[in-house]
Design a protein around this motif. Structure first.
Motif, PDB file in Angstrom:
ATOM      1  N   LEU A  65       0.812  -1.220   0.000  1.00  9.69           N
ATOM      2  CA  LEU A  65       0.000   0.000   0.000  1.00  9.69           C
ATOM      3  C   LEU A  65       0.842   1.264   0.000  1.00  9.69           C
ATOM      4  CD1 LEU A  65      -2.907  -0.983   2.422  1.00  9.69           C
ATOM      5  CD2 LEU A  65      -2.937  -0.880  -0.080  1.00  9.69           C
ATOM      6  N   HIS A  66       2.158   1.114   0.193  1.00  9.36           N
ATOM      7  CA  HIS A  66       3.056   2.264   0.141  1.00  9.36           C
ATOM      8  C   HIS A  66       3.736   2.389  -1.222  1.00  9.36           C
ATOM      9  CE1 HIS A  66       2.553   3.038   4.402  1.00  9.36           C
ATOM     10  NE2 HIS A  66       2.742   1.750   4.623  1.00  9.36           N
ATOM     11  N   ALA A  67       3.324   1.574  -2.172  1.00 16.23           N
ATOM     12  CA  ALA A  67       3.914   1.631  -3.505  1.00 16.23           C
ATOM     13  C   ALA A  67       3.448   2.879  -4.251  1.00 16.23           C
ATOM     14  CB  ALA A  67       3.541   0.384  -4.294  1.00 16.23           C
ATOM     15  N   GLN A  68       4.236   3.292  -5.216  1.00 11.81           N
ATOM     16  CA  GLN A  68       3.930   4.468  -6.023  1.00 11.81           C
ATOM     17  C   GLN A  68       3.305   4.021  -7.347  1.00 11.81           C
ATOM     18  OE1 GLN A  68       7.396   6.734  -7.012  1.00 11.81           O
ATOM     19  NE2 GLN A  68       6.256   8.481  -7.807  1.00 11.81           N
ATOM     20  N   TYR A  69       2.063   4.418  -7.572  1.00 15.89           N
ATOM     21  CA  TYR A  69       1.375   4.166  -8.824  1.00 15.89           C
ATOM     22  C   TYR A  69       0.962   5.513  -9.420  1.00 15.89           C
ATOM     23  CZ  TYR A  69       1.007  -0.804  -7.628  1.00 15.89           C
ATOM     24  OH  TYR A  69       1.287  -2.110  -7.313  1.00 15.89           O
ATOM     25  N   PRO A  70       1.822   6.149 -10.199  1.00 13.78           N
ATOM     26  CA  PRO A  70       1.502   7.462 -10.757  1.00 13.78           C
ATOM     27  C   PRO A  70       0.240   7.429 -11.622  1.00 13.78           C
ATOM     28  CG  PRO A  70       3.822   6.919 -11.083  1.00 13.78           C
ATOM     29  CD  PRO A  70       3.146   5.669 -10.620  1.00 13.78           C
ATOM     30  N   VAL A  71      -0.457   8.542 -11.689  1.00 10.24           N
ATOM     31  CA  VAL A  71      -1.631   8.635 -12.550  1.00 10.24           C
ATOM     32  C   VAL A  71      -1.250   8.297 -13.986  1.00 10.24           C
ATOM     33  CG1 VAL A  71      -3.351  10.214 -13.505  1.00 10.24           C
ATOM     34  CG2 VAL A  71      -2.815  10.276 -11.063  1.00 10.24           C
ATOM     35  N   SER A  72      -0.026   8.646 -14.363  1.00  8.85           N
ATOM     36  CA  SER A  72       0.443   8.354 -15.724  1.00  8.85           C
ATOM     37  C   SER A  72       0.556   6.863 -16.006  1.00  8.85           C
ATOM     38  CB  SER A  72       1.795   9.030 -15.964  1.00  8.85           C
ATOM     39  OG  SER A  72       2.742   8.635 -14.983  1.00  8.85           O
ATOM     40  N   TYR A  73       0.526   6.035 -14.955  1.00  6.81           N
ATOM     41  CA  TYR A  73       0.592   4.584 -15.096  1.00  6.81           C
ATOM     42  C   TYR A  73      -0.789   3.994 -15.385  1.00  6.81           C
ATOM     43  CZ  TYR A  73       2.124  -0.217 -13.789  1.00  6.81           C
ATOM     44  OH  TYR A  73       2.432  -1.551 -13.775  1.00  6.81           O
ATOM     45  N   GLN A  74      -1.829   4.772 -15.112  1.00  5.02           N
ATOM     46  CA  GLN A  74      -3.195   4.308 -15.323  1.00  5.02           C
ATOM     47  C   GLN A  74      -3.533   4.345 -16.815  1.00  5.02           C
ATOM     48  OE1 GLN A  74      -4.537   3.050 -12.584  1.00  5.02           O
ATOM     49  NE2 GLN A  74      -2.781   3.805 -11.428  1.00  5.02           N
ATOM     50  N   ALA A  75      -4.786   4.074 -17.136  1.00  3.72           N
ATOM     51  CA  ALA A  75      -5.206   4.072 -18.538  1.00  3.72           C
ATOM     52  C   ALA A  75      -6.135   5.250 -18.818  1.00  3.72           C
ATOM     53  CB  ALA A  75      -5.918   2.767 -18.862  1.00  3.72           C
ATOM     54  N   PRO A  76      -5.929   5.983 -19.922  1.00  5.59           N
ATOM     55  CA  PRO A  76      -4.829   5.791 -20.879  1.00  5.59           C
ATOM     56  C   PRO A  76      -3.499   6.238 -20.288  1.00  5.59           C
ATOM     57  CG  PRO A  76      -6.066   7.757 -21.427  1.00  5.59           C
ATOM     58  CD  PRO A  76      -6.801   7.101 -20.299  1.00  5.59           C
ATOM     59  N   GLN A  77      -2.449   5.535 -20.629  1.00  8.53           N
ATOM     60  CA  GLN A  77      -1.144   5.824 -20.057  1.00  8.53           C
ATOM     61  C   GLN A  77      -0.478   7.029 -20.725  1.00  8.53           C
ATOM     62  OE1 GLN A  77       0.941   1.943 -20.327  1.00  8.53           O
ATOM     63  NE2 GLN A  77       0.784   1.916 -18.102  1.00  8.53           N
ATOM     64  N   ASP A  78       0.314   7.714 -19.924  1.00  8.19           N
ATOM     65  CA  ASP A  78       1.155   8.806 -20.423  1.00  8.19           C
ATOM     66  C   ASP A  78       2.598   8.383 -20.183  1.00  8.19           C
ATOM     67  OD1 ASP A  78       2.621  11.087 -20.913  1.00  8.19           O
ATOM     68  OD2 ASP A  78       1.233  12.436 -19.882  1.00  8.19           O
ATOM     69  N   LEU A  79       3.176   7.686 -21.135  1.00  7.99           N
ATOM     70  CA  LEU A  79       4.505   7.108 -20.949  1.00  7.99           C
ATOM     71  C   LEU A  79       5.590   8.167 -20.813  1.00  7.99           C
ATOM     72  CD1 LEU A  79       4.411   3.995 -23.318  1.00  7.99           C
ATOM     73  CD2 LEU A  79       4.006   4.110 -20.854  1.00  7.99           C
ATOM     74  N   GLU A  80       5.386   9.312 -21.437  1.00 10.57           N
ATOM     75  CA  GLU A  80       6.372  10.383 -21.293  1.00 10.57           C
ATOM     76  C   GLU A  80       6.417  10.878 -19.850  1.00 10.57           C
ATOM     77  OE1 GLU A  80       7.485  14.807 -23.127  1.00 10.57           O
ATOM     78  OE2 GLU A  80       5.854  13.618 -23.995  1.00 10.57           O
ATOM     79  N   ALA A  81       5.242  11.079 -19.265  1.00  9.53           N
ATOM     80  CA  ALA A  81       5.188  11.516 -17.866  1.00  9.53           C
ATOM     81  C   ALA A  81       5.679  10.416 -16.935  1.00  9.53           C
ATOM     82  CB  ALA A  81       3.765  11.929 -17.505  1.00  9.53           C
ATOM     83  N   LEU A  82       5.307   9.175 -17.229  1.00  2.00           N
ATOM     84  CA  LEU A  82       5.738   8.050 -16.390  1.00  2.00           C
ATOM     85  C   LEU A  82       7.259   7.928 -16.402  1.00  2.00           C
ATOM     86  CD1 LEU A  82       4.851   5.610 -14.658  1.00  2.00           C
ATOM     87  CD2 LEU A  82       4.760   4.266 -16.770  1.00  2.00           C
TER      88      LEU A  82
END
Length: 290
Positions: free
Chosen positions: A52-69
């Motif tokens: 639960l302390h892991a980092q899941y950036p919004v950019s990792y969600q769908a649709p993904q923003d690979l540049e931001a990730l």
């Protein structure tokens, strides 16, 4: 290599389970269920920055923003091997109040359990490596990856899953939510080849994108005088395409040469690197001596 005959484990024992790279305590759920059925307690730890302390950036969600990730700095960037060891020892001290503790690590968890057992051997009745890095001849997984026995590993083929420059994001980052069929196929073969695609994708969705480079490059060299005094077991995975059987065998042999009076008890399972979670009844039997 044949396993030594073992007696059933003291029922007051707790198994302290340490996960590998890019995952969390959730990977141990199938084994924990089996251990509970067999009458044993277990405690699956989330190492610092995981679960639960892991980092899941919004950019990792769908649709993904690979540049931001690929540019967002990781919360795992400063997590060290010592941080992992401190977390394991804290849990072990609490668990030891109710009975013996058996320390179990998978994959990258091997460097942490070795360092923890070296530092505080009095806390552990037994150590179990499940196709995990044993740091005797080499100090960490990165050093082991330079050895010839690693040459058949598929891990170097998974660079297409990597996102961002570690120098920018501060850690290793993988896009486990990729829809690239080629990359998914390589991941499937490298980690859980015998599973169905549905099983593999379900497993992939408990993975987290980041893993600490500082842990992978830390000095996890075990102390033969402390770590070496604890009985230990190696669960060898014969179909492992991540840590090849030849490298598992070399790590076992190196440890046995360093501590010849306390050799590994070796058990072999016909399993891929992560596929051992599909063999929880067998793994639990090995852990408990039943």
């Amino acid at each position: 290599m044949n396993a030594r005959t073992t007696s059933p484990v003291d029922p007051s024992t707790t198994f302290l389970l340490v996960h590998g790279a890019g995952t969390s305590s959730s990977m141990w759920a199938p084994l924990q269920r089996q251990l509970a059925v067999d009458g044993y307690r277990s405690y699956a730890i989330d190492l610092p920055g995981h679960g639960l302390h892991a980092q899941y950036p919004v950019s990792y969600q769908a649709p993904q923003d690979l540049e931001a990730l690929g540019s967002e700095f990781s919360t795992l960037a400063s997590v060290t091997l010592d941080d992992n060891v401190d977390a394991v020892l804290s849990a072990a001290r609490a668990l030891a109040k109710t009975g013996p503790v058996r320390l179990v690590g998978a994959s990258l968890g091997g460097i942490t359990i070795g360092a923890a057992a070296s530092r505080a051997p009095e806390l552990f009745a037994h150590i179990v490596y499940v196709s995990a890095w044993v740091c005797v001849e080499r100090a960490n997984p990165i050093e082991w990856m330079g050895e010839p026995e690693f040459a058949t590993s598929m891990l170097p083929e998974l660079t297409g899953v990597a996102v961002g420059d570690p120098a920018v994001v501060g850690t290793g980052r993988a896009n486990y939510r990729t829809a690239d069929r080629t990359q998914l196929g390589l991941l499937h073969e490298a980690t859980m080849a015998e599973a169905t695609e549905a099983e593999f994708l379900a497993f992939l969705n408990i993975m987290q994108p980041d893993e600490s480079v500082l842990v992978m490059m830390g000095d996890g060299s075990v102390d033969p005088n402390t770590w070496g005094a604890i009985p230990r077991t190696f669960v060898r995975l014969s179909q492992d395409r991540s840590i090849p059987p030849a490298l598992q065998d070399r790590m076992i042999a190196a440890a046995d040469r360093a501590v010849p009076h306390n050799e590994f008890a070796v058990h072999t399972i016909d399993s891929s690197h992560a596929g051992f979670i599909r063999h929880s009844e067998t793994v639990a039997s090995i852990l408990t001596g039943s």
